[in-house]
Design a protein around this motif. Structure first.
Motif, PDB file in Angstrom:
ATOM      1  N   ASN A  86     -11.961  -7.765  -0.178  1.00 15.95           N
ATOM      2  CA  ASN A  86     -11.433  -9.074   0.219  1.00 15.95           C
ATOM      3  C   ASN A  86     -11.051  -9.947  -0.979  1.00 15.95           C
ATOM      4  OD1 ASN A  86     -13.950  -9.773  -0.714  1.00 15.95           O
ATOM      5  ND2 ASN A  86     -14.669 -10.688   1.194  1.00 15.95           N
TER       6      ASN A  86
ATOM      7  N   SER B 279      -6.118  -9.118  -4.762  1.00 19.06           N
ATOM      8  CA  SER B 279      -4.940  -9.968  -4.600  1.00 19.06           C
ATOM      9  C   SER B 279      -3.982  -9.674  -5.741  1.00 19.06           C
ATOM     10  CB  SER B 279      -5.335 -11.454  -4.619  1.00 19.06           C
ATOM     11  OG  SER B 279      -5.825 -11.799  -5.915  1.00 19.06           O
ATOM     12  N   GLU B 280      -2.823 -10.256  -5.683  1.00 23.44           N
ATOM     13  CA  GLU B 280      -1.868 -10.059  -6.771  1.00 23.44           C
ATOM     14  C   GLU B 280      -2.367 -10.695  -8.061  1.00 23.44           C
ATOM     15  OE1 GLU B 280       2.422  -9.807  -5.799  1.00 23.44           O
ATOM     16  OE2 GLU B 280       1.840 -10.795  -3.921  1.00 23.44           O
ATOM     17  N   GLU B 281      -3.318 -11.635  -7.957  1.00 23.30           N
ATOM     18  CA  GLU B 281      -3.901 -12.252  -9.153  1.00 23.30           C
ATOM     19  C   GLU B 281      -4.934 -11.323  -9.798  1.00 23.30           C
ATOM     20  OE1 GLU B 281      -3.491 -13.969  -6.230  1.00 23.30           O
ATOM     21  OE2 GLU B 281      -1.714 -14.955  -7.066  1.00 23.30           O
ATOM     22  N   THR B 282      -5.714 -10.605  -8.985  1.00 23.33           N
ATOM     23  CA  THR B 282      -6.739  -9.706  -9.540  1.00 23.33           C
ATOM     24  C   THR B 282      -6.181  -8.324  -9.863  1.00 23.33           C
ATOM     25  OG1 THR B 282      -7.427  -8.993  -7.315  1.00 23.33           O
ATOM     26  CG2 THR B 282      -8.582 -10.881  -8.280  1.00 23.33           C
TER      27      THR B 282
ATOM     28  N   ASP C 297      -4.807  -8.095   1.928  1.00 19.39           N
ATOM     29  CA  ASP C 297      -3.616  -8.429   1.156  1.00 19.39           C
ATOM     30  C   ASP C 297      -2.795  -7.143   1.039  1.00 19.39           C
ATOM     31  OD1 ASP C 297      -1.679  -8.985  -0.833  1.00 19.39           O
ATOM     32  OD2 ASP C 297      -2.981 -10.458  -1.792  1.00 19.39           O
TER      33      ASP C 297
ATOM     34  N   ARG D 111       0.308  -6.447   0.278  1.00 20.06           N
ATOM     35  CA  ARG D 111       1.155  -6.245  -0.903  1.00 20.06           C
ATOM     36  C   ARG D 111       0.313  -5.795  -2.104  1.00 20.06           C
ATOM     37  NH1 ARG D 111       6.214  -7.531  -1.890  1.00 20.06           N
ATOM     38  NH2 ARG D 111       6.315  -8.736   0.044  1.00 20.06           N
ATOM     39  N   ALA D 112      -0.857  -6.426  -2.276  1.00 20.00           N
ATOM     40  CA  ALA D 112      -1.717  -6.066  -3.404  1.00 20.00           C
ATOM     41  C   ALA D 112      -2.217  -4.634  -3.263  1.00 20.00           C
ATOM     42  CB  ALA D 112      -2.886  -7.038  -3.508  1.00 20.00           C
TER      43      ALA D 112
END
Length: 228
Positions: free
Chosen positions: A78, A81-84, A105, A107-108
């Protein structure tokens, strides 16, 4: 033997220590394939693999063992993400823990699978239901999840169920004799979750009633469960 309940009552609300060491993993027919996958790394059929099984079936233990072997990072699904994503494969291996379709997510995850293949990295995903059954909006992600090799942990056999109960009790500093183990095991669902719930029930009731965990106590707690 004289039993004292006072000190344990002080830590009732606290989590009990659980060891994820290889020596503490209880092997049996239900998890043999999953254990084999972990132990034969990096000889995997795919860079990305899934461990599928119900709660308490040993997925996290196996994933922790693999992380120790491979140097993998561990990331809760959970939090993907695109940030992690840029640091997810920093060590060349990643455990993606507890993947669920809700809140995913997409996309991620799609990019993570692609990155693993492109960079020659390894990803081990733990999940309760087969990823191939996930309903996702990104079509290409759906095709990748359907092609994802998965190893399933099944329900424990009778021997493993009893061993798990003894191990869970030991984690709570309870010594279960064989009579208690056999009585309870014959009256609960044959699942890891049921074993965990049964040991927790024995522990809590023994402290609440200031009584040791005996077959007599087990009979009082689980007699109705057997329809007696």
């Amino acid at each position: 033997m004289t039993m004292s309940f006072g000190p344990r009552q002080l830590v009732l609300a606290l989590d009990h220590a659980v060891s994820y060491a290889r020596d503490d993993f209880l092997a049996g027919p239900s998890n043999a394939a999953a254990l084999g996958l972990v132990e034969r790394w990096p000889d995997w059929p795919n860079r990305v693999m899934a461990l599928v099984g119900p709660e308490g079936s040993g997925k996290s233990h196996l994933a922790a063992m693999w992380a120790e072997i491979s140097g993998a990072r561990v990331l809760a699904a959970n939090l993907l993400s695109e940030e992690t994503l840029p640091t997810a494969l920093a060590t060349g291996a990643l455990v993606l823990e507890d993947l669920e379709p809700e809140g995913l997510d997409e996309r991620a995850l799609f990019h993570l699978i692609n990155m693993a293949r492109e960079e020659g990295a390894y990803v081990l995903i733990t999940v309760r239901t087969p990823p191939s059954a996930f309903k996702v909006a990104i079509r290409d992600l759906g095709s990748r999840l359907r092609a994802l090799p998965a190893v399933t942990l099944s329900a424990p056999d009778d021997t493993l169920l009893r061993l798990v109960m003894v191990k869970l009790a030991a984690d709570r500093q309870i010594a279960l004799d064989q009579g208690v183990v056999n009585y309870v095991a014959n009256r609960i669902e044959r699942s890891f979750a049921a074993a965990r719930a049964a040991v927790l029930r024995l522990d809590e009731e023994s402290m609440r009633m200031h009584r040791p965990v005996t077959r007599a106590l087990a009979a009082e707690l689980f007699r109705e469960d057997a329809g007696a």
